[in-house]
Write a protein that holds these residues in place. Structure first.
Motif, PDB file in Angstrom:
ATOM      1  N   THR A 141     -22.012  29.523  -2.628  1.00 23.63           N
ATOM      2  CA  THR A 141     -22.047  29.885  -1.280  1.00 23.63           C
ATOM      3  C   THR A 141     -20.817  29.202  -1.142  1.00 23.63           C
ATOM      4  O   THR A 141     -20.714  28.704   0.426  1.00 23.63           O
ATOM      5  CB  THR A 141     -23.822  29.415  -0.885  1.00 23.63           C
ATOM      6  N   PRO A 142     -19.916  29.653  -0.969  1.00 24.87           N
ATOM      7  CA  PRO A 142     -18.469  28.921  -0.079  1.00 24.87           C
ATOM      8  C   PRO A 142     -18.138  29.474   1.252  1.00 24.87           C
ATOM      9  O   PRO A 142     -18.750  30.950   1.075  1.00 24.87           O
ATOM     10  CB  PRO A 142     -17.470  28.904  -1.220  1.00 24.87           C
ATOM     11  N   PHE A 143     -18.278  29.331   2.457  1.00 29.38           N
ATOM     12  CA  PHE A 143     -17.633  30.286   3.459  1.00 29.38           C
ATOM     13  C   PHE A 143     -16.363  31.190   3.210  1.00 29.38           C
ATOM     14  O   PHE A 143     -16.002  30.716   2.450  1.00 29.38           O
ATOM     15  CB  PHE A 143     -17.620  29.345   4.418  1.00 29.38           C
ATOM     16  N   PHE A 144     -16.171  32.309   3.393  1.00 29.79           N
ATOM     17  CA  PHE A 144     -14.957  32.699   3.924  1.00 29.79           C
ATOM     18  C   PHE A 144     -14.694  33.577   4.822  1.00 29.79           C
ATOM     19  O   PHE A 144     -15.424  33.996   5.757  1.00 29.79           O
ATOM     20  CB  PHE A 144     -15.236  33.819   2.246  1.00 29.79           C
ATOM     21  N   PRO A 145     -13.483  34.313   5.344  1.00 32.88           N
ATOM     22  CA  PRO A 145     -13.244  34.917   6.485  1.00 32.88           C
ATOM     23  C   PRO A 145     -13.785  37.157   6.169  1.00 32.88           C
ATOM     24  O   PRO A 145     -14.674  37.094   4.693  1.00 32.88           O
ATOM     25  CB  PRO A 145     -11.863  34.875   6.591  1.00 32.88           C
ATOM     26  N   GLY A 146     -14.760  36.596   7.444  1.00 33.62           N
ATOM     27  CA  GLY A 146     -15.472  38.462   7.495  1.00 33.62           C
ATOM     28  C   GLY A 146     -16.716  37.433   7.203  1.00 33.62           C
ATOM     29  O   GLY A 146     -17.346  38.803   7.209  1.00 33.62           O
ATOM     30  N   MET A 147     -17.360  37.350   6.897  1.00 28.44           N
ATOM     31  CA  MET A 147     -18.386  36.119   6.043  1.00 28.44           C
ATOM     32  C   MET A 147     -19.749  36.837   7.546  1.00 28.44           C
ATOM     33  O   MET A 147     -20.395  37.320   6.997  1.00 28.44           O
ATOM     34  CB  MET A 147     -18.662  34.931   6.030  1.00 28.44           C
ATOM     35  N   HIS A 148     -19.754  37.033   8.500  1.00 34.94           N
ATOM     36  CA  HIS A 148     -20.764  37.006   9.469  1.00 34.94           C
ATOM     37  C   HIS A 148     -21.097  38.784   9.675  1.00 34.94           C
ATOM     38  O   HIS A 148     -21.830  38.732   9.296  1.00 34.94           O
ATOM     39  CB  HIS A 148     -20.825  36.630  10.842  1.00 34.94           C
ATOM     40  N   LYS A 149     -19.519  39.017   9.632  1.00 28.89           N
ATOM     41  CA  LYS A 149     -19.450  41.124   9.919  1.00 28.89           C
ATOM     42  C   LYS A 149     -20.125  41.292   8.253  1.00 28.89           C
ATOM     43  O   LYS A 149     -21.192  41.924   7.955  1.00 28.89           O
ATOM     44  CB  LYS A 149     -18.306  41.227  10.086  1.00 28.89           C
TER      45      LYS A 149
END
Length: 392
Positions: free
Chosen positions: A97-105
């Motif tokens: 589960t790595p973070f990525f751009p646009g994750m929240h949206k």
């Protein structure tokens, strides 16, 4: 054909993608929707986008505010200097589960879809609702886990409890234990959680044992059915039928929310259960029957795991919707007929799939090698059955 069901999907859900090599691939959604379209079971006009919901207000039903802030910060500023420390603090630094751009949206679009499905059923607008992209059952209030950033199922259940005061039965058929949902409601007597999965002795997340029964007022409202590795169709379905029917009779819910991870298939690369498409035809049929028996038909279905994205997921997930709308294909399958997949779907995806696509809805059992020690595995699963239902 009955039409008392709604199909929820938002294009932003396809943005929930960690990286090119990650097994959690949103192409699963496109493959499934296209298969349903090719059998004339779904068209663009039938697909509903979820309405806007207040992000913070609804997410905070389950998730801590500091976690939400971290997800947004990492989502919007993927190159910030302290991202590594922040990601480690909230479980967004792992290969899983790595973070990525646009994750929240993207993650919020999934939560919105599950909320919309819940509202569609609970307001009486429909009996059944299906949200393919949902079912991210491993996320915790304070951290991400197991490919899951926000726990859409838990948020939807909290919303149902808060807004409608309904008693909920959550059914999780993913091969991995539905740990995030379980722990959120571990002390809640009005949310009954049921998870049938490969035993945590050998598989992530390492939980979901029969002794996990809830705590405080919630004791006795949590049911886990951990199965032996290499369990096959007959034993899986025997255990599911025996335990779930006892549980729902005991819980007497007002609504069912089911999570349809389809990674218990023998082809799935991330588990050891050895089932075929047979269980994925029977699971929604059983839940559909139980919904009309116990909850006046109120049934909300979500997606979940499934990592053989070409051969297994589209067929398994399509069968949930086909069951909801009482499509003729489900009756033909139940009658034992061999039904071919549409040529147009096979031709479109054959060149993309790394493996040969199946030609029929059900598997040819000759293609799946039978397991040794079948009777021994079934006997061990019967012991689990008896433990689960002994007090019901």
């Amino acid at each position: 054909m009955a039409s008392d069901a709604v199909f929820i999907h938002h294009p932003d859900s396809s943005g929930y993608k960690f990286d090119e090599e990650h097994p959690f691939d949103p192409l699963r959604l496109t493959l499934t929707i296209d298969l349903l379209a090719k059998v004339n079971a779904l068209d663009e006009e039938q697909i509903e986008a979820p309405p806007l919901y207040s992000d913070d207000e609804l997410l905070s039903l389950v998730h801590r505010t500091d976690y939400l802030a971290a997800v947004k910060q990492l989502s919007e500023n993927a190159q910030i200097s302290d991202s590594s420390l922040l990601a480690q603090q909230f479980g967004l630094h792992t290969e899983d589960t790595p973070f990525f751009p646009g994750m929240h949206k993207a993650a919020m679009s999934i939560v919105r879809g599950s909320l919309a499905a819940a509202d569609a059923v609970m307001t009486g607008r429909t009996k059944h609702a299906y949200h393919l992209a949902g079912g991210l059952h491993h996320a915790f209030p304070d951290r991400a886990s197991g490919f899951c950033v926000y726990n859409d199922a838990a948020v939807a259940i909290k919303h149902i409890r808060q807004t409608y005061g309904a008693k909920v039965l959550y059914i999780d058929t993913d091969v991995h234990h539905g740990d995030g949902v379980q722990w959120v409601f571990y002390d809640d007597p009005d949310v009954c959680t049921y998870s049938i999965h490969e035993t945590g002795k050998f598989l992530f997340p390492g939980t979901g044992y029969v002794h996990e029964k809830g705590t405080d007022l919630g004791f006795g409202a949590c049911f886990n059915v951990p199965l032996e590795p290499y369990t096959e169709d007959d034993s899986w379905l025997e255990t599911f039928n025996m335990t779930l029917r006892k549980v729902i009779s005991y819980c007497k819910p007002d609504v069912i929310i089911s999570q349809h991870g389809c990674d218990a298939h023998a082809y799935d690369p991330l588990s050891h259960i050895h089932c075929s498409m047979r269980i994925y035809a029977e699971i929604p049929a059983i839940i559909h029957e139980l919904a009309h028996t116990y909850t006046d038909g109120r049934w909300i279905a979500l997606g979940g795991g499934g990592y053989d994205i070409f051969r297994v997921v589209p067929r398994a997930w399509s069968l949930v919707w086909l069951t909801m709308i009482d499509h003729p294909i489900t009756h033909e399958i139940a009658a034992g007929k061999e039904i071919a997949l549409p040529d147009s779907w096979l031709k479109r995806w054959a060149s993309v799939s790394p493996l040969k696509l199946p030609s029929k809805w059900m598997d040819d059992t000759a293609d799946i090698e039978p397991m040794p020690r079948r009777s021994e595995i079934a006997d061990k699963n019967r012991i689990i059955q008896n433990i689960v239902i002994q007090d019901l």
